[in-house]
Scaffold this motif. Sequence first.
Motif, PDB file in Angstrom:
ATOM      1  N   THR A 173      27.565  36.111  -3.825  1.00 36.53           N
ATOM      2  CA  THR A 173      28.122  37.217  -4.605  1.00 36.53           C
ATOM      3  C   THR A 173      29.565  36.878  -4.977  1.00 36.53           C
ATOM      4  OG1 THR A 173      29.048  38.407  -2.709  1.00 36.53           O
ATOM      5  CG2 THR A 173      26.729  38.871  -3.272  1.00 36.53           C
ATOM      6  N   VAL A 174      30.133  37.682  -5.830  1.00 36.86           N
ATOM      7  CA  VAL A 174      31.537  37.502  -6.211  1.00 36.86           C
ATOM      8  C   VAL A 174      32.420  37.562  -4.970  1.00 36.86           C
ATOM      9  CG1 VAL A 174      33.452  38.516  -7.508  1.00 36.86           C
ATOM     10  CG2 VAL A 174      31.189  38.368  -8.550  1.00 36.86           C
ATOM     11  N   ASP A 175      32.103  38.426  -4.028  1.00 34.44           N
ATOM     12  CA  ASP A 175      32.904  38.538  -2.803  1.00 34.44           C
ATOM     13  C   ASP A 175      32.911  37.249  -1.981  1.00 34.44           C
ATOM     14  OD1 ASP A 175      33.652  41.137  -3.384  1.00 34.44           O
ATOM     15  OD2 ASP A 175      32.010  42.027  -2.216  1.00 34.44           O
ATOM     16  N   ASP A 176      31.854  36.463  -2.098  1.00 35.45           N
ATOM     17  CA  ASP A 176      31.795  35.182  -1.379  1.00 35.45           C
ATOM     18  C   ASP A 176      32.756  34.149  -1.962  1.00 35.45           C
ATOM     19  OD1 ASP A 176      29.712  36.026   0.340  1.00 35.45           O
ATOM     20  OD2 ASP A 176      28.225  35.567  -1.217  1.00 35.45           O
ATOM     21  N   LEU A 177      33.270  34.423  -3.136  1.00 32.95           N
ATOM     22  CA  LEU A 177      34.099  33.446  -3.845  1.00 32.95           C
ATOM     23  C   LEU A 177      35.589  33.738  -3.798  1.00 32.95           C
ATOM     24  CD1 LEU A 177      31.883  33.021  -7.031  1.00 32.95           C
ATOM     25  CD2 LEU A 177      31.781  31.755  -4.889  1.00 32.95           C
ATOM     26  N   ARG A 178      36.021  34.706  -3.041  1.00 32.51           N
ATOM     27  CA  ARG A 178      37.436  35.078  -3.028  1.00 32.51           C
ATOM     28  C   ARG A 178      38.344  33.862  -2.859  1.00 32.51           C
ATOM     29  NH1 ARG A 178      39.058  40.077  -3.056  1.00 32.51           N
ATOM     30  NH2 ARG A 178      40.956  39.705  -1.909  1.00 32.51           N
ATOM     31  N   GLY A 179      39.124  33.576  -3.915  1.00 31.25           N
ATOM     32  CA  GLY A 179      40.054  32.459  -3.883  1.00 31.25           C
ATOM     33  C   GLY A 179      39.427  31.111  -4.195  1.00 31.25           C
ATOM     34  N   LYS A 180      38.137  31.113  -4.525  1.00 34.22           N
ATOM     35  CA  LYS A 180      37.436  29.849  -4.794  1.00 34.22           C
ATOM     36  C   LYS A 180      36.628  29.967  -6.082  1.00 34.22           C
ATOM     37  CE  LYS A 180      36.675  29.176   0.135  1.00 34.22           C
ATOM     38  NZ  LYS A 180      36.581  30.480   0.744  1.00 34.22           N
ATOM     39  N   LYS A 181      36.281  28.823  -6.618  1.00 32.62           N
ATOM     40  CA  LYS A 181      35.348  28.761  -7.747  1.00 32.62           C
ATOM     41  C   LYS A 181      33.955  28.532  -7.179  1.00 32.62           C
ATOM     42  CE  LYS A 181      38.473  27.473 -11.348  1.00 32.62           C
ATOM     43  NZ  LYS A 181      38.236  27.589 -12.750  1.00 32.62           N
ATOM     44  N   LEU A 182      32.956  28.854  -7.966  1.00 33.01           N
ATOM     45  CA  LEU A 182      31.567  28.702  -7.516  1.00 33.01           C
ATOM     46  C   LEU A 182      31.288  27.275  -7.046  1.00 33.01           C
ATOM     47  CD1 LEU A 182      28.716  29.772  -7.103  1.00 33.01           C
ATOM     48  CD2 LEU A 182      28.304  29.426  -9.550  1.00 33.01           C
ATOM     49  N   ARG A 183      31.810  26.286  -7.733  1.00 36.66           N
ATOM     50  CA  ARG A 183      31.540  24.891  -7.356  1.00 36.66           C
ATOM     51  C   ARG A 183      32.053  24.555  -5.952  1.00 36.66           C
ATOM     52  NH1 ARG A 183      35.675  24.019 -11.473  1.00 36.66           N
ATOM     53  NH2 ARG A 183      37.593  23.348 -10.460  1.00 36.66           N
ATOM     54  N   HIS A 184      33.008  25.340  -5.428  1.00 34.36           N
ATOM     55  CA  HIS A 184      33.544  25.086  -4.086  1.00 34.36           C
ATOM     56  C   HIS A 184      32.621  25.593  -2.980  1.00 34.36           C
ATOM     57  CE1 HIS A 184      37.593  25.243  -6.309  1.00 34.36           C
ATOM     58  NE2 HIS A 184      37.220  23.996  -6.173  1.00 34.36           N
ATOM     59  N   VAL A 185      31.739  26.533  -3.291  1.00 32.68           N
ATOM     60  CA  VAL A 185      30.872  27.110  -2.258  1.00 32.68           C
ATOM     61  C   VAL A 185      29.387  26.904  -2.534  1.00 32.68           C
ATOM     62  CG1 VAL A 185      32.573  28.842  -1.572  1.00 32.68           C
ATOM     63  CG2 VAL A 185      30.880  29.404  -3.302  1.00 32.68           C
ATOM     64  N   ALA A 186      29.034  26.442  -3.710  1.00 26.35           N
ATOM     65  CA  ALA A 186      27.628  26.258  -4.080  1.00 26.35           C
ATOM     66  C   ALA A 186      27.001  25.095  -3.312  1.00 26.35           C
ATOM     67  CB  ALA A 186      27.519  26.003  -5.583  1.00 26.35           C
ATOM     68  N   LYS A 187      25.720  25.230  -3.023  1.00 31.37           N
ATOM     69  CA  LYS A 187      24.968  24.160  -2.353  1.00 31.37           C
ATOM     70  C   LYS A 187      25.016  22.873  -3.168  1.00 31.37           C
ATOM     71  CE  LYS A 187      21.503  27.282  -0.372  1.00 31.37           C
ATOM     72  NZ  LYS A 187      20.075  27.682  -0.417  1.00 31.37           N
ATOM     73  N   CYS A 188      25.072  23.005  -4.470  1.00 33.37           N
ATOM     74  CA  CYS A 188      25.029  21.832  -5.354  1.00 33.37           C
ATOM     75  C   CYS A 188      26.419  21.388  -5.804  1.00 33.37           C
ATOM     76  CB  CYS A 188      24.172  22.139  -6.570  1.00 33.37           C
ATOM     77  SG  CYS A 188      24.825  23.485  -7.578  1.00 33.37           S
ATOM     78  N   GLY A 189      27.475  22.020  -5.301  1.00 33.88           N
ATOM     79  CA  GLY A 189      28.839  21.628  -5.643  1.00 33.88           C
ATOM     80  C   GLY A 189      29.129  21.741  -7.122  1.00 33.88           C
ATOM     81  N   SER A 190      29.765  20.717  -7.666  1.00 36.89           N
ATOM     82  CA  SER A 190      30.191  20.763  -9.066  1.00 36.89           C
ATOM     83  C   SER A 190      29.027  20.659 -10.047  1.00 36.89           C
ATOM     84  CB  SER A 190      31.217  19.671  -9.349  1.00 36.89           C
ATOM     85  OG  SER A 190      30.639  18.411  -9.113  1.00 36.89           O
TER      86      SER A 190
END
Length: 177
Positions: free
Chosen positions: A36-53
């Motif tokens: 969710t958006v809350d999981d990304l606080r201070g980060k971009k999706l690529r920083h937390v996604a299983k597949c990275g960038s």
Amino acid sequence: MDAVKPRIAIDMDEVMGDTLGKMLECYNRDYADCLTVDDLRGKKLRHVAKCGSEVSKYFEDPSFLRDLKVIPDSQDVIRELQSRYEIFIATAAMEVPASFAAKYEWLKEHFDFIPNTHIVFCGDKSIINADYLIDDHAYQFERFRGQGILYTASHNIEETRYPRVNNWREVADLFLK
């Protein structure tokens, strides 16, 4: 002779259109995740996604940005701003060249009151001659000659160098009061 209105340049992605929402929807579907958006606080999706960038692959689809949801109140506030300001849309489309058509079509559908002459597809927004730039990326302000106004997004939550607005009602309060 008409008085010269101050100029406001406005970014499209994450300011007018919900790009992150669309990315999260696609990512969660494709990778069986539930970020969710809350999981990304201070980060971009690529920083937390299983597949990275690899999430940037979504931008390779020329139609990806065509059906973004409109950020609440953006249409009404931008229309109001036009009575006092000259409004330009400044989108860093050069970062995703395949997006030109989709961005233009989206703008014409949802912001048809913005003249074509006031839509700028660019890279480095320091080229924009405006008094204000509303953007979710602070790096765009570093060489911009006017005043940068940071539009809150999950990735910029920790940025403190620039004035900030959290939504379009706050933009209205800042520029229309």
